[in-house]
Design a protein around this motif. Structure first.
Motif, short mmCIF file in Angstrom:
data_model
loop_
_atom_site.label_atom_id
_atom_site.label_comp_id
_atom_site.label_asym_id
_atom_site.label_seq_id
_atom_site.Cartn_x
_atom_site.Cartn_y
_atom_site.Cartn_z
N ARG A 181 50.93 47.98 41.77
CA ARG A 181 51.41 49.35 41.89
C ARG A 181 52.25 49.56 43.14
O ARG A 181 53.24 50.27 43.13
CB ARG A 181 50.24 50.32 41.92
CG ARG A 181 49.68 50.59 40.55
CD ARG A 181 48.57 51.60 40.56
NE ARG A 181 48.85 52.72 41.44
CZ ARG A 181 47.95 53.55 41.89
NH1 ARG A 181 46.70 53.40 41.56
NH2 ARG A 181 48.27 54.56 42.68
N ASN A 182 51.82 48.99 44.27
CA ASN A 182 52.56 49.12 45.52
C ASN A 182 52.18 47.96 46.43
O ASN A 182 51.33 47.15 46.10
CB ASN A 182 52.29 50.48 46.19
CG ASN A 182 50.82 50.73 46.38
OD1 ASN A 182 50.07 49.83 46.76
ND2 ASN A 182 50.37 51.95 46.13
N ARG A 183 52.82 47.87 47.58
CA ARG A 183 52.59 46.72 48.46
C ARG A 183 51.17 46.66 49.01
O ARG A 183 50.64 45.59 49.26
CB ARG A 183 53.58 46.76 49.62
CG ARG A 183 54.98 46.50 49.16
CD ARG A 183 55.85 46.26 50.33
NE ARG A 183 55.92 44.82 50.48
CZ ARG A 183 56.81 44.20 51.21
NH1 ARG A 183 57.67 44.88 51.90
NH2 ARG A 183 56.83 42.90 51.28
#
Length: 73
Positions: free
Chosen positions: A26-28
Motif C-alpha cells: 500500500r505504501n513505503r
C-alpha cells in the motif's frame, strides 16, 4: 454504471504492479521486510561501481525507465 469497470481496470494494474520486483504494498511504510535489505544492497553496490558503469549493472529492482517500458499505456 462506470464504477465497476473502472475499478476492474485499476485492480488489473495493481495486480500487475504487485508481481514486479520491489513492490511496496500500500505504501513505503508497509513494504515487505526484504525491501530494506534489497535497497541497502543496491546502495552499497552503487558506491562500489563507478557511475559510468552503472548501465552495465543488473539490479534486483526496476529503474523508472524499465518500469515504464514494462507497463502498458
Amino acid at each position: 454504471r462506470f464504477k465497476a469497470s473502472r475499478e476492474s481496470v485499476f485492480n488489473l494494474w495493481r495486480n500487475m504492479i504487485a508481481a514486479l520486483p520491489g513492490a511496496t504494498g500500500r505504501n513505503r511504510e508497509e513494504s515487505p521486510e526484504e525491501q530494506k535489505a534489497i535497497i541497502s544492497y543496491v546502495e552499497r553496490l552503487l558506491k562500489k561501481v563507478p557511475q559510468d558503469r552503472w548501465h552495465l549493472l543488473k539490479l534486483p529492482l526496476l529503474a523508472e525507465d524499465q518500469f515504464m517500458a514494462i507497463m502498458p499505456t
